[in-house]
Design a protein around this motif. Structure first.
Motif, PDB file in Angstrom:
ATOM      1  N   ILE A  10     -10.048  -1.445   1.983  1.00 17.03           N
ATOM      2  CA  ILE A  10      -9.394  -0.426   1.157  1.00 17.03           C
ATOM      3  C   ILE A  10      -7.885  -0.640   1.170  1.00 17.03           C
ATOM      4  CG2 ILE A  10      -8.995   2.043   0.839  1.00 17.03           C
ATOM      5  CD1 ILE A  10     -11.720   2.518   2.191  1.00 17.03           C
ATOM      6  N   PHE A  11      -7.333  -0.924   2.332  1.00 18.67           N
ATOM      7  CA  PHE A  11      -5.897  -1.185   2.482  1.00 18.67           C
ATOM      8  C   PHE A  11      -5.470  -2.321   1.551  1.00 18.67           C
ATOM      9  CE2 PHE A  11      -2.182  -3.091   4.493  1.00 18.67           C
ATOM     10  CZ  PHE A  11      -1.460  -2.005   4.935  1.00 18.67           C
ATOM     11  N   PHE A  12      -6.227  -3.410   1.553  1.00 20.39           N
ATOM     12  CA  PHE A  12      -5.916  -4.560   0.711  1.00 20.39           C
ATOM     13  C   PHE A  12      -5.971  -4.184  -0.770  1.00 20.39           C
ATOM     14  CE2 PHE A  12      -7.356  -8.108  -1.904  1.00 20.39           C
ATOM     15  CZ  PHE A  12      -6.307  -9.001  -1.718  1.00 20.39           C
ATOM     16  N   ILE A  13      -7.008  -3.466  -1.186  1.00 23.72           N
ATOM     17  CA  ILE A  13      -7.158  -3.078  -2.591  1.00 23.72           C
ATOM     18  C   ILE A  13      -6.006  -2.181  -3.026  1.00 23.72           C
ATOM     19  CG2 ILE A  13      -8.581  -1.742  -4.218  1.00 23.72           C
ATOM     20  CD1 ILE A  13     -11.044  -2.744  -2.564  1.00 23.72           C
ATOM     21  N   ILE A  14      -5.678  -1.198  -2.203  1.00 24.80           N
ATOM     22  CA  ILE A  14      -4.582  -0.265  -2.524  1.00 24.80           C
ATOM     23  C   ILE A  14      -3.252  -1.020  -2.606  1.00 24.80           C
ATOM     24  CG2 ILE A  14      -3.250   1.695  -1.627  1.00 24.80           C
ATOM     25  CD1 ILE A  14      -5.951   2.537  -2.835  1.00 24.80           C
ATOM     26  N   ALA A  15      -2.993  -1.915  -1.658  1.00 26.86           N
ATOM     27  CA  ALA A  15      -1.744  -2.696  -1.678  1.00 26.86           C
ATOM     28  C   ALA A  15      -1.689  -3.601  -2.905  1.00 26.86           C
ATOM     29  CB  ALA A  15      -1.618  -3.521  -0.397  1.00 26.86           C
ATOM     30  N   PHE A  16      -2.810  -4.224  -3.230  1.00 27.82           N
ATOM     31  CA  PHE A  16      -2.868  -5.109  -4.393  1.00 27.82           C
ATOM     32  C   PHE A  16      -2.453  -4.369  -5.663  1.00 27.82           C
ATOM     33  CE2 PHE A  16      -5.374  -6.853  -7.969  1.00 27.82           C
ATOM     34  CZ  PHE A  16      -4.827  -8.127  -8.026  1.00 27.82           C
ATOM     35  N   PHE A  17      -3.008  -3.196  -5.876  1.00 29.40           N
ATOM     36  CA  PHE A  17      -2.674  -2.457  -7.082  1.00 29.40           C
ATOM     37  C   PHE A  17      -1.297  -1.807  -7.004  1.00 29.40           C
ATOM     38  CE2 PHE A  17      -7.325  -2.711  -7.755  1.00 29.40           C
ATOM     39  CZ  PHE A  17      -7.269  -3.399  -8.952  1.00 29.40           C
ATOM     40  N   GLY A  18      -0.819  -1.537  -5.795  1.00 30.29           N
ATOM     41  CA  GLY A  18       0.549  -1.040  -5.644  1.00 30.29           C
ATOM     42  C   GLY A  18       1.573  -2.047  -6.139  1.00 30.29           C
ATOM     43  N   MET A  19       1.232  -3.333  -6.016  1.00 30.30           N
ATOM     44  CA  MET A  19       2.139  -4.384  -6.496  1.00 30.30           C
ATOM     45  C   MET A  19       2.378  -4.270  -7.999  1.00 30.30           C
ATOM     46  SD  MET A  19       1.085  -7.846  -4.387  1.00 30.30           S
ATOM     47  CE  MET A  19      -0.245  -8.139  -5.516  1.00 30.30           C
ATOM     48  N   PHE A  20       1.343  -3.990  -8.757  1.00 25.43           N
ATOM     49  CA  PHE A  20       1.507  -3.892 -10.211  1.00 25.43           C
ATOM     50  C   PHE A  20       2.442  -2.739 -10.576  1.00 25.43           C
ATOM     51  CE2 PHE A  20      -2.513  -6.200  -9.891  1.00 25.43           C
ATOM     52  CZ  PHE A  20      -2.304  -7.219 -10.803  1.00 25.43           C
ATOM     53  N   HIS A  21       2.244  -1.613  -9.929  1.00 28.30           N
ATOM     54  CA  HIS A  21       3.103  -0.455 -10.205  1.00 28.30           C
ATOM     55  C   HIS A  21       4.545  -0.751  -9.811  1.00 28.30           C
ATOM     56  CE1 HIS A  21       0.022   2.503 -11.362  1.00 28.30           C
ATOM     57  NE2 HIS A  21      -0.765   1.744 -10.620  1.00 28.30           N
TER      58      HIS A  21
END
Length: 172
Positions: A110-121
């Protein structure tokens, strides 16, 4: 048909990123995440996932905001990043899907997924900045992002409490 045309006409409101460049400082940064439904949904959703994951949910806020700040700096530096808008829109679906699976998944995943999408924002924030104090701008959008995350936590808490009350009433 009229509904479809109305939805198409309003679809631009869902995007927090336009071709206009951001300028200013804290207030401009603060307003950016709340200017588009895409940001609001994703960031509130991250808070909801943090609540749903229960144990160490705050780490998900750190993951999103940390990745967002790093990517904002990269975007500000002028580095190209493909599929930013698509990544932002996909983040909404991914984050809300995580709400239902948060207790069943590894916190690391979950941490990885959340961080991954945080990059786009974050990249979108940084790439659109034009002039003024970038540090003040980052402080503004970080504050707004944190408030949206906290709103998501509060919303998930209220929902959980309401659901528990209804279950208790049904059991009686």
């Amino acid at each position: 048909m009229k509904i479809l045309l109305a939805l198409l006409a309003l679809s631009a409101m869902a995007f927090g990123h336009t071709s206009t460049l951001e300028s200013g400082g804290f207030s401009s940064g603060f307003l950016h995440p709340i200017s588009g439904l895409d940001h609001i949904l994703a960031m509130v959703g991250v808070g909801m996932v943090a609540y749903a994951s229960a144990k160490n949910g705050y780490l998900l806020l750190v993951a999103f905001m940390g990745a967002m700040l790093i990517a904002a700096t990269i975007g500000f530096a002028g580095v190209e990043f493909a599929y930013v808008e698509e990544g932002i829109l996909l983040s909404i679906a991914a984050v809300f899907a995580l709400i239902g699976f948060a207790r069943k998944m590894s916190m690391a995943v979950i941490f990885f997924i959340i961080a991954f999408f945080g990059m786009f924002h974050g990249f979108a924030h940084g790439a659109e900045f034009q002039s003024g104090s970038f540090l003040a701008y980052m402080a503004g959008f970080s504050t707004s992002t944190l408030l949206l995350h906290i709103s998501g936590i509060a919303l998930a808490y209220i929902y959980a409490q309401t659901a528990m009350r209804k279950q208790t009433q049904l059991a009686k």
